[in-house]
Design a protein around this motif. Sequence first.
Motif, PDB file in Angstrom:
ATOM      1  N   ILE A 169       0.863  -1.181   0.000  1.00  0.00           N
ATOM      2  CA  ILE A 169       0.000   0.000   0.000  1.00  0.00           C
ATOM      3  C   ILE A 169       0.900   1.231   0.000  1.00  0.00           C
ATOM      4  O   ILE A 169       1.678   1.433   0.938  1.00  0.00           O
ATOM      5  N   ASP A 170       0.813   2.026  -1.056  1.00  0.00           N
ATOM      6  CA  ASP A 170       1.677   3.206  -1.168  1.00  0.00           C
ATOM      7  C   ASP A 170       0.810   4.456  -1.286  1.00  0.00           C
ATOM      8  O   ASP A 170       0.108   4.640  -2.283  1.00  0.00           O
ATOM      9  N   LEU A 171       0.863   5.284  -0.256  1.00  0.00           N
ATOM     10  CA  LEU A 171       0.057   6.515  -0.243  1.00  0.00           C
ATOM     11  C   LEU A 171       0.958   7.748  -0.261  1.00  0.00           C
ATOM     12  O   LEU A 171       0.539   8.838   0.165  1.00  0.00           O
ATOM     13  N   THR A 172       2.155   7.571  -0.760  1.00  0.00           N
ATOM     14  CA  THR A 172       3.103   8.674  -0.804  1.00  0.00           C
ATOM     15  C   THR A 172       2.502   9.869  -1.549  1.00  0.00           C
ATOM     16  O   THR A 172       1.896   9.707  -2.608  1.00  0.00           O
ATOM     17  N   GLY A 173       2.642  11.034  -0.944  1.00  0.00           N
ATOM     18  CA  GLY A 173       2.168  12.260  -1.602  1.00  0.00           C
ATOM     19  C   GLY A 173       0.696  12.557  -1.366  1.00  0.00           C
ATOM     20  O   GLY A 173       0.187  13.583  -1.791  1.00  0.00           O
ATOM     21  N   GLN A 174      -0.010  11.661  -0.683  1.00  0.00           N
ATOM     22  CA  GLN A 174      -1.447  11.876  -0.463  1.00  0.00           C
ATOM     23  C   GLN A 174      -1.699  12.485   0.916  1.00  0.00           C
ATOM     24  O   GLN A 174      -0.999  12.199   1.883  1.00  0.00           O
ATOM     25  N   THR A 175      -2.728  13.313   0.973  1.00  0.00           N
ATOM     26  CA  THR A 175      -3.140  13.896   2.252  1.00  0.00           C
ATOM     27  C   THR A 175      -4.409  13.200   2.726  1.00  0.00           C
ATOM     28  O   THR A 175      -5.357  13.032   1.947  1.00  0.00           O
ATOM     29  N   ALA A 176      -4.386  12.784   3.985  1.00  0.00           N
ATOM     30  CA  ALA A 176      -5.532  12.068   4.552  1.00  0.00           C
ATOM     31  C   ALA A 176      -6.014  12.782   5.803  1.00  0.00           C
ATOM     32  O   ALA A 176      -5.217  13.333   6.559  1.00  0.00           O
ATOM     33  N   VAL A 177      -7.321  12.761   6.008  1.00  0.00           N
ATOM     34  CA  VAL A 177      -7.867  13.267   7.267  1.00  0.00           C
ATOM     35  C   VAL A 177      -8.695  12.156   7.899  1.00  0.00           C
ATOM     36  O   VAL A 177      -9.415  11.435   7.209  1.00  0.00           O
ATOM     37  N   VAL A 178      -8.535  12.019   9.209  1.00  0.00           N
ATOM     38  CA  VAL A 178      -9.263  10.977   9.942  1.00  0.00           C
ATOM     39  C   VAL A 178     -10.080  11.651  11.035  1.00  0.00           C
ATOM     40  O   VAL A 178      -9.513  12.245  11.964  1.00  0.00           O
ATOM     41  N   THR A 179     -11.410  11.582  10.941  1.00  0.00           N
ATOM     42  CA  THR A 179     -12.209  12.116  12.047  1.00  0.00           C
ATOM     43  C   THR A 179     -12.239  11.069  13.154  1.00  0.00           C
ATOM     44  O   THR A 179     -12.246   9.866  12.896  1.00  0.00           O
ATOM     45  N   GLY A 180     -12.223  11.558  14.386  1.00  0.00           N
ATOM     46  CA  GLY A 180     -12.145  10.622  15.511  1.00  0.00           C
ATOM     47  C   GLY A 180     -10.806   9.904  15.534  1.00  0.00           C
ATOM     48  O   GLY A 180     -10.716   8.751  15.965  1.00  0.00           O
ATOM     49  N   GLY A 181      -9.756  10.596  15.084  1.00  0.00           N
ATOM     50  CA  GLY A 181      -8.437   9.965  14.971  1.00  0.00           C
ATOM     51  C   GLY A 181      -7.578  10.070  16.220  1.00  0.00           C
ATOM     52  O   GLY A 181      -6.410   9.677  16.207  1.00  0.00           O
ATOM     53  N   ALA A 182      -8.143  10.584  17.308  1.00  0.00           N
ATOM     54  CA  ALA A 182      -7.339  10.743  18.532  1.00  0.00           C
ATOM     55  C   ALA A 182      -7.275   9.462  19.355  1.00  0.00           C
ATOM     56  O   ALA A 182      -6.400   9.311  20.218  1.00  0.00           O
ATOM     57  N   ASP A 212       2.097   5.147   8.011  1.00  0.00           N
ATOM     58  CA  ASP A 212       3.068   4.089   7.660  1.00  0.00           C
ATOM     59  C   ASP A 212       3.096   3.837   6.157  1.00  0.00           C
ATOM     60  O   ASP A 212       4.109   3.384   5.624  1.00  0.00           O
ATOM     61  N   CYS A 213       1.960   4.109   5.499  1.00  0.00           N
ATOM     62  CA  CYS A 213       1.899   3.895   4.038  1.00  0.00           C
ATOM     63  C   CYS A 213       2.366   5.129   3.268  1.00  0.00           C
ATOM     64  O   CYS A 213       2.279   5.166   2.038  1.00  0.00           O
ATOM     65  N   GLY A 214       2.786   6.153   3.992  1.00  0.00           N
ATOM     66  CA  GLY A 214       3.396   7.317   3.329  1.00  0.00           C
ATOM     67  C   GLY A 214       2.518   8.549   3.228  1.00  0.00           C
ATOM     68  O   GLY A 214       2.950   9.575   2.688  1.00  0.00           O
ATOM     69  N   ALA A 215       1.273   8.486   3.732  1.00  0.00           N
ATOM     70  CA  ALA A 215       0.391   9.652   3.622  1.00  0.00           C
ATOM     71  C   ALA A 215       0.737  10.721   4.660  1.00  0.00           C
ATOM     72  O   ALA A 215       1.287  10.412   5.722  1.00  0.00           O
ATOM     73  N   ARG A 216       0.399  11.952   4.337  1.00  0.00           N
ATOM     74  CA  ARG A 216       0.421  13.029   5.332  1.00  0.00           C
ATOM     75  C   ARG A 216      -0.948  12.970   6.007  1.00  0.00           C
ATOM     76  O   ARG A 216      -1.981  13.055   5.336  1.00  0.00           O
ATOM     77  N   VAL A 217      -0.949  12.804   7.322  1.00  0.00           N
ATOM     78  CA  VAL A 217      -2.215  12.548   8.015  1.00  0.00           C
ATOM     79  C   VAL A 217      -2.561  13.681   8.976  1.00  0.00           C
ATOM     80  O   VAL A 217      -1.720  14.108   9.773  1.00  0.00           O
ATOM     81  N   VAL A 218      -3.786  14.155   8.879  1.00  0.00           N
ATOM     82  CA  VAL A 218      -4.303  15.143   9.810  1.00  0.00           C
ATOM     83  C   VAL A 218      -5.426  14.487  10.614  1.00  0.00           C
ATOM     84  O   VAL A 218      -6.293  13.819  10.036  1.00  0.00           O
TER      85      VAL A 218
END
Length: 254
Positions: free
Chosen positions: A3-16, A29-35
Amino acid sequence: MRIDLTGQTAVVTGGAHGIGLETARALRDCGARVVVADIEETKEFPFLQVDVTSAQSVKGLFTELSNVDIVVANAGIGGEASLEEHTASHWNKIVAVNLTGVFRTVQAAARRMKTRRRGAIVLTASTNSFDGERLLTAYNATKHGVLGILRTAANELGPYGIRINAVCPGFIRTRLTREGFDNPDFMREYARHLPLGRGGEPEEVARVIAFLASPLASYMTGAAVVIDGGQLAAKFGLWNEDNANFVTDHWELK
Ligand SMILES: NC(=O)c1ccc[n+]([C@@H]2O[C@H](COP(=O)([O-])OP(=O)(O)OC[C@H]3O[C@@H](n4cnc5c(N)ncnc54)[C@H](O)[C@@H]3O)[C@@H](O)[C@H]2O)c1
């Protein structure tokens, strides 16, 4: 294949916490920028204080993030009461987070993603999207409803290159379920009905969310993927003291 998510921006609600936190970690871990967007803060990720029950708050989240490739609408709450004891405030609170909150998040994500003609959305539904576990009228109604949002959005967004899928976790170890996991008597009875003989870990859900969000799931949209150790496939208890031992929190064959 990975799984390669390099360069992608992800948002996770309830991610705390819980499944959302493990999802944020898996996507990273898959390379995404995560908010992480949550009412509760986390120091582990770039964080935006967002309450999915507030239209303003969700709007603000997507104003803040100009380009978003992956949205995980995961924020959710539980709450038990018998049918007769469901007060209006209990019902409204659960519907506001689990159903209206998901609707709002998906709507805002769709508006953003449509202009770019791509994107992946994952919803956290539940095995309770399919059954009627007692004392959970409001919760079950919202989780059934999430599949209504899923399937309608899949129809509307597919032509724009936007995929939307859901995970349907069974009994997963988070603070929502901690009391049960920590109670061996409860687990002995509960896990009796689970083919794998144990509850699930949040990482086991997060891995599937990361897959659904990734290009590896390029031909999947509108799918509700069950991750439940076989719970929905099972009928009556299958583990018992004749063939197995209960050890700490799970069953093992003798
Ligand atoms: N744990 C399970 O067994 C299980 C099973 C099936 C589905 N689910 C679903 O998984 C999702 C995550 O639950 P979890 O078990 O990780 O619980 P959790 O309590 O560990 O995490 C839920 C997260 O949502 C956040 N949240 C709550 N209300 C919010 C709001 N109004 N706005 C923004 N964020 C909010 C919380 O702060 C928390 O970080 C929920 O949708 C839940 O219904 C959980």
